[in-house]
Design a protein around this motif. Structure first.
Motif, short mmCIF file in Angstrom:
data_model
loop_
_atom_site.label_atom_id
_atom_site.label_comp_id
_atom_site.label_asym_id
_atom_site.label_seq_id
_atom_site.Cartn_x
_atom_site.Cartn_y
_atom_site.Cartn_z
N ARG A 1 19.62 24.74 -8.72
CA ARG A 1 19.77 25.90 -7.19
C ARG A 1 19.11 27.01 -7.53
O ARG A 1 18.99 28.09 -8.42
N GLU A 2 18.38 27.46 -6.31
CA GLU A 2 18.00 29.05 -6.53
C GLU A 2 19.03 29.80 -5.13
O GLU A 2 19.63 29.42 -4.52
N GLN A 3 18.76 30.93 -5.57
CA GLN A 3 19.75 32.50 -4.78
C GLN A 3 18.97 32.91 -4.76
O GLN A 3 17.85 33.17 -5.90
N GLY A 4 18.30 33.91 -3.97
CA GLY A 4 17.95 34.96 -3.18
C GLY A 4 15.97 34.73 -3.18
O GLY A 4 15.09 36.29 -3.78
N ARG A 5 15.71 33.28 -2.66
CA ARG A 5 14.07 33.73 -2.28
C ARG A 5 13.58 34.11 -1.31
O ARG A 5 12.31 34.04 -2.25
N ILE B 1 21.98 23.92 -13.23
CA ILE B 1 21.67 25.82 -13.08
C ILE B 1 21.83 26.28 -12.00
O ILE B 1 21.14 26.14 -10.79
N THR B 2 21.98 27.41 -12.20
CA THR B 2 21.69 28.66 -10.85
C THR B 2 21.15 29.74 -11.54
O THR B 2 21.36 30.00 -12.46
N LEU B 3 19.70 30.00 -10.38
CA LEU B 3 18.80 30.43 -11.06
C LEU B 3 18.21 31.69 -9.61
O LEU B 3 18.55 31.40 -7.78
N SER B 4 19.07 32.86 -9.86
CA SER B 4 18.91 33.67 -8.98
C SER B 4 18.08 35.10 -9.08
O SER B 4 17.35 35.35 -10.21
N TYR B 5 16.91 35.85 -7.77
CA TYR B 5 15.82 36.03 -7.79
C TYR B 5 16.37 37.74 -6.83
O TYR B 5 16.89 37.57 -6.25
N LEU B 6 16.72 38.41 -8.03
CA LEU B 6 17.69 39.91 -7.43
C LEU B 6 16.17 40.92 -6.80
O LEU B 6 15.02 40.16 -6.75
N VAL C 1 20.99 41.56 -17.56
CA VAL C 1 21.94 40.95 -18.15
C VAL C 1 23.87 41.13 -17.55
O VAL C 1 24.11 39.75 -17.04
N GLU C 2 23.82 42.18 -16.31
CA GLU C 2 25.05 41.66 -15.39
C GLU C 2 24.66 40.63 -14.88
O GLU C 2 25.28 40.11 -14.50
N GLU C 3 23.38 39.98 -14.18
CA GLU C 3 23.49 38.65 -13.19
C GLU C 3 23.81 37.56 -14.22
O GLU C 3 24.48 36.69 -13.46
N ALA C 4 23.42 37.71 -15.24
CA ALA C 4 23.42 36.31 -16.15
C ALA C 4 24.99 36.48 -16.36
O ALA C 4 24.99 35.00 -16.46
N ASP C 5 25.25 37.18 -16.75
CA ASP C 5 26.99 36.77 -16.95
C ASP C 5 27.17 37.38 -15.73
O ASP C 5 28.58 35.83 -15.61
N ARG C 6 27.64 37.25 -14.37
CA ARG C 6 28.31 37.20 -13.35
C ARG C 6 27.91 35.74 -13.06
O ARG C 6 28.49 35.34 -12.88
N LEU C 7 26.95 34.86 -13.15
CA LEU C 7 26.45 33.70 -13.03
C LEU C 7 26.68 32.80 -14.09
O LEU C 7 27.81 31.70 -13.43
N ILE C 8 27.40 32.78 -15.16
CA ILE C 8 28.31 32.42 -16.43
C ILE C 8 29.38 32.00 -15.93
O ILE C 8 29.58 31.23 -16.09
N GLY C 9 29.70 33.12 -15.89
CA GLY C 9 31.71 33.74 -15.13
C GLY C 9 31.36 32.74 -14.40
O GLY C 9 32.60 32.50 -13.86
#
Length: 247
Positions: free
Chosen positions: A61-65, A203-208, A229-237
């Motif tokens: 899934r994509e977030q922040g397109r 998998i979550t893919l996030s565009y900031l 790093v913060e966004e990857a950690d957030r998605l994992i958590g």
């Protein structure tokens, strides 16, 4: 079941690659343009994404397109597995990926990578390699395309210390004068660094929000690393919390 699906996927991926391989001599003999080579490469990448979804059960899934710039930008993404290399190639068909030069030695695939064209980096060449990367990146941007880079330089498993090779991304940012799109995902939860086992899931893919051009180099470097790093950690958590809640 995951092991069996992974084995079937590996076999199907090889068959799919061999199925498209007869296009190589045709493209070479016809002096095909890079756009034509990218077209075949996109067909291959989309096929792999299809196999992951329908053979393994691994989707995304994509977030922040809405954060993706319309024009040229530098896509800076974390690197946990092989998934993001293929998936981002399919999602951004006109982007040129900064990749290590050794990849062109791969049979069949290497020729396509060289003609894609990718921005191939010879790590042993030092500053000369950096200058070559910048020249090729400027050409890509001049064609109105995006540049994709994995600032970690190589895959890093979840739980390993996150190390960035900052010189490449910082040089691109300083010289290209275009925004950087920080991008993060949690693919390592499903496809490990040193295993052929692929797990089903999403998998979550996030565009900031993009980082605008013009920041001080050190300020930019610290910001892009922190955001990824913060966004990857957030998605994992977030994923682990969801798994526990549904257990």
């Amino acid at each position: 079941m995951h092991y069996l699906r992974s084995v079937v996927f590996d076999a199907a991926a090889v068959i799919w690659t061999l199925f498209l391989s007869p296009t190589l001599p045709f493209l070479r003999l016809s002096n095909a343009s890079s756009a034509q080579v990218r077209g075949v490469s996109q067909l291959w990448a989309n096929g792999i994404v299809f196999l992951l979804k329908y053979v393994v059960g691994l989707d995304y899934r994509e977030q922040g397109r809405e954060n993706i710039p319309n024009g040229p930008c530098i896509i800076a993404c974390n690197h946990q597995s092989l998934w993001e290399t293929v998936a981002l190639s399919a999602i951004f068909p006109d982007a040129s990926i900064v990749a290590k030069k050794e990849l062109i030695d791969l049979p069949i695939v290497g020729w396509y990578l060289h003609r894609y064209p990718m921005i191939l980096l010879d790590r042993s060449a030092g500053r000369q390699a950096l200058r070559q990367m910048l020249d090729e990146a400027k050409r890509v941007v001049g064609e109105g395309r995006k540049v994709l880079i994995f600032p970690q330089g190589t895959r890093q498993a979840i739980g390993e210390p996150v190390l960035f090779h900052a010189a490449g991304i910082a040089a691109l940012y300083s010289h290209l004068d275009i925004p950087v799109l920080p991008t993060a995902h949690n693919s390592g939860l499903f496809w490990g660094k040193k295993t052929l086992m692929i797990h089903s899931g999403k998998i979550t893919l996030s565009y900031l929000p993009p980082i605008p051009a013009g920041l001080d180099r050190k300020e930019f470097q610290a910001k892009v690393e922190r955001l990824i790093v913060e966004e990857a950690d957030r998605l994992i958590g977030q994923h682990r919390t969801s798994v526990r809640a549904n257990a």
